[in-house]
Scaffold this active site. Structure first.
Site, PDB file in Angstrom:
ATOM      1  N   GLY B  34       0.875  -1.114  -0.049  1.00 42.85           N
ATOM      2  CA  GLY B  34      -0.184  -0.058  -0.059  1.00 42.85           C
ATOM      3  C   GLY B  34       0.645   1.155  -0.140  1.00 42.85           C
ATOM      4  O   GLY B  34       0.297   2.313  -0.052  1.00 42.85           O
ATOM      5  N   CYS B 243     -27.396  -9.812 -16.340  1.00 45.13           N
ATOM      6  CA  CYS B 243     -26.940  -9.476 -17.847  1.00 45.13           C
ATOM      7  C   CYS B 243     -27.757  -9.725 -19.034  1.00 45.13           C
ATOM      8  O   CYS B 243     -28.216 -10.778 -19.057  1.00 45.13           O
ATOM      9  CB  CYS B 243     -25.573 -10.185 -17.945  1.00 45.13           C
ATOM     10  SG  CYS B 243     -24.780  -9.823 -19.766  1.00 45.13           S
ATOM     11  N   CYS B 246     -25.944 -12.715 -21.399  1.00 43.96           N
ATOM     12  CA  CYS B 246     -25.591 -13.939 -20.735  1.00 43.96           C
ATOM     13  C   CYS B 246     -26.324 -14.476 -19.397  1.00 43.96           C
ATOM     14  O   CYS B 246     -26.142 -15.639 -18.659  1.00 43.96           O
ATOM     15  CB  CYS B 246     -24.002 -14.139 -20.418  1.00 43.96           C
ATOM     16  SG  CYS B 246     -23.620 -13.434 -19.074  1.00 43.96           S
ATOM     17  N   CYS B 268     -22.772  -7.715 -18.977  1.00 43.36           N
ATOM     18  CA  CYS B 268     -21.434  -7.721 -18.193  1.00 43.36           C
ATOM     19  C   CYS B 268     -20.390  -6.670 -18.586  1.00 43.36           C
ATOM     20  O   CYS B 268     -20.153  -6.409 -20.032  1.00 43.36           O
ATOM     21  CB  CYS B 268     -20.802  -8.955 -18.508  1.00 43.36           C
ATOM     22  SG  CYS B 268     -21.764 -10.430 -17.780  1.00 43.36           S
ATOM     23  N   CYS B 274     -18.424 -12.554 -20.012  1.00 41.68           N
ATOM     24  CA  CYS B 274     -19.621 -12.689 -20.656  1.00 41.68           C
ATOM     25  C   CYS B 274     -19.802 -13.874 -21.944  1.00 41.68           C
ATOM     26  O   CYS B 274     -20.513 -14.629 -22.017  1.00 41.68           O
ATOM     27  CB  CYS B 274     -20.289 -11.378 -21.418  1.00 41.68           C
ATOM     28  SG  CYS B 274     -21.948 -11.068 -21.803  1.00 41.68           S
TER      29      CYS B 274
END
Lengths: 258, 294
Positions: B34, B243, B246, B268, B274
């Protein structure tokens, strides 16, 4: 007042190269006491205040502070992390220009709440409630809590800055010309408010001002500075009613009488 | 044109000394999860904002046997993704793929793939502004000090402002996280939907900011916690529809405008995910229409 001083200042000097900022200043500040530092501009008042508040490193001398656990600590020997923690919990610093002490781009509530969040408060509802209470105490209407300080008048900004500093219940507050730049009626209200808060909270304060009326109203004790040196100090009423130094006499006699 | 006429690039464009410098920064970043490590960012043959940081990180870690996938907003077929993929094909001659599972290095802008990343994979983020505190504190000297002294109260001031203005935490992307209980980090402009995927990920995550000259990292199995308030806990976005192509649920969806009469669909954002679902026989409500038309 207890028997141990809150702040012990010994022979503080600050030089800017060959120029003197302030020289050989020593005093003790006791819990609950308000000390005014007066003098004309350029006399070293603000330099002294910055040295005390660790915003400037003094060239020589020492400042000791009595921590909440009762120990005296030399400020210049503390780590930066400790100093900064002290500054945002046990101390407050009220700037002359509120824009220096506030975050102008965030709301009044967040300005007051910042110190709480800095010491680990993580409950939004509690932070907001505390912020609301403090706005009330400094006579800002609570429905302004989500307004940014830009939308506030000069007097309101200054009161907001005071609330922001007092929210963590500090024991010592430094003020640099807190009433500078405000018109007279707003000044009077602010002084009234400050006097009430200082009394209620038992604060110690060091106030830098060139306005003797401010010193008279707020402070117990005062120091008069000229050319970086303290030339006279004593109880406020004594200094103002019976000035001993020629310069202090001049200062007192130059107050406008209406 | 024969290859002799072309200027020959070093493998993966950057010279070896530069790669070495970047690898050092990456190693340091991995050692301090970080923490933003400054590095001497180079001019790249693309403008700032197009992923110069990510490209430099990828160039520094890329080997001849790596398989590279590049996504932009989750998609493999948008300009940024296509041109960076072509760039590395040309200057490193590495294998490329659009399949998340096959890739060893995935360079990304704005998304983490839906498919769970596994050990051995590296995710490289393109980062525009690495400093999470920048919004409230413009001074770099001050923000670095705040990181050093772990003064992160300011980050909550930002979240407080969100709730005060909108009634809820309205930050939806670049949502600040605390890494391994120490550094607060900006996860680049990924939607907060992806924040939980960073937590304890098996893959190595590297972040490169070219203009700001910073590299930071989240090593595998590292704790990544999104900041929040006790009474306003962190939440990810939810979608009320699956979606349209899909039928996937619990994935991040993009809104696609279909016509000028308010028609729209949600699909998606991860195109690979997808396509894989479609080829496995999953169908959303608009996919049926398409087949009927054919």
């Amino acid at each position: 007042m207890t028997d141990a001083p809150l702040l012990k200042v010994r022979d503080i000097s600050k030089f800017y190269g060959a120029r003197i900022g302030c020289q050989n200043v020593s005093f003790d500040l006791w819990p609950g006491e308000v000390l005014a530092i007066v003098g004309e501009s350029g006399s070293g008042k603000t330099t002294l205040l910055n040295c005390l508040a660790t915003r400037l490193m003094p060239t020589s001398g020492s400042v000791e502070y009595r921590m909440r656990d009762g120990q005296m600590r030399d400020l210049s020997r503390m780590s930066e992390a400790e100093r900064r923690f002290l500054m945002r919990t046990d101390w407050g610093f009220v700037h002359q220009n509120p824009a220096d002490g506030l975050r102008m781009a965030v709301s009044a509530g967040a300005n007051v709440g910042e110190r709480l969040m800095a010491v680990g408060e993580r409950h939004y509802g509690n932070i907001r409630e505390t912020a609301g209470n403090w706005l009330g105490r400094v006579e800002i209407s609570v429905d302004r809590i989500d307004d940014q300080p830009r939308a506030f008048s000069g007097g309101m900004r200054q009161r907001l800055q005071i609330a922001r500093n007092l929210v963590t219940a500090p024991r010592l507050v430094f003020m640099d010309e807190p009433t500078g730049g405000l018109d007279v009626s707003v000044q009077a209200r602010l002084l009234d408010l400050l006097r009430g808060l200082v009394q209620d909270l038992g604060l110690s304060a060091i106030i830098v001002t060139h306005d003797l009326a401010v010193a008279r109203l707020l402070s117990h004790r005062m120091m008069v500075m000229k050319d970086g040196v303290v030339i006279e100090q004593g109880l406020t009423d004594r200094v103002l009613d019976d000035p001993r130094e020629a310069y202090t006499q001049l200062l007192v006699s130059s107050i406008l009488q209406v | 044109m024969s290859t002799a006429d072309l200027a020959t690039y070093n493998f993966a464009y950057l010279d070896e000394q530069t790669k070495r410098m970047i690898r050092r920064a990456i190693l340091k970043a991995i050692a301090i999860p970080g923490y933003q490590v400054p590095f001497a960012s180079r001019e790249m043959p693309m403008p700032y904002g197009w992923g110069t940081g990510g490209v430099q990180v990828t160039a520094a870690i890329l080997g001849p046997k790596d398989v590279l996938k590049v996504i932009d907003q989750g998609a493999d077929d948008t300009t940024n993704a296509v041109s960076i993929r072509a760039f590395f094909q040309k200057v490193a001659n590495v294998a490329v793929t659009t399949k998340t599972r096959e890739a060893t290095i995935i360079q990304t802008r704005h998304r983490i793939p839906e498919e769970r990343l596994t050990a051995g994979q590296t995710l490289v983020y393109q980062v525009p502004i690495p400093e999470p505190l920048r919004f409230l504190e413009p001074r770099e000297t001050e923000t670095r000090k705040m990181h050093a002294l772990e003064e992160y109260g300011l980050m909550h001031v930002k979240l407080y402002e969100d709730i005060a203005r909108n009634g809820h935490i309205a930050t939806t992307y670049a949502y600040p996280v605390k890494v391994e209980g120490r550094y607060v980090m900006d996860p680049s402009p990924t939607p907060k939907f992806d924040n939980p995927k960073m937590h304890m990920s098996e893959a190595l995550q590297l972040f490169g900011a070219g203009r700001e000259k910073r590299i930071y990292a989240v090593p595998p199995h590292t704790e990544v916690v999104s900041l929040d308030f006790e009474d306003h806990p962190f939440e990810i976005q939810t979608f009320d529809k699956p979606c349209a192509l899909c039928g996937a649920e619990n994935v991040y969806l993009d809104e696609v405008v279909l016509d000028d009469r308010g028609g729209r669909m949600f699909v998606c954002s991860d195109t690979d995910h997808c396509e894989e679902r479609c080829s496995a026989g999953h169908r959303g409500h608009l996919a049926y229409d398409k087949e009927a038309a054919e």
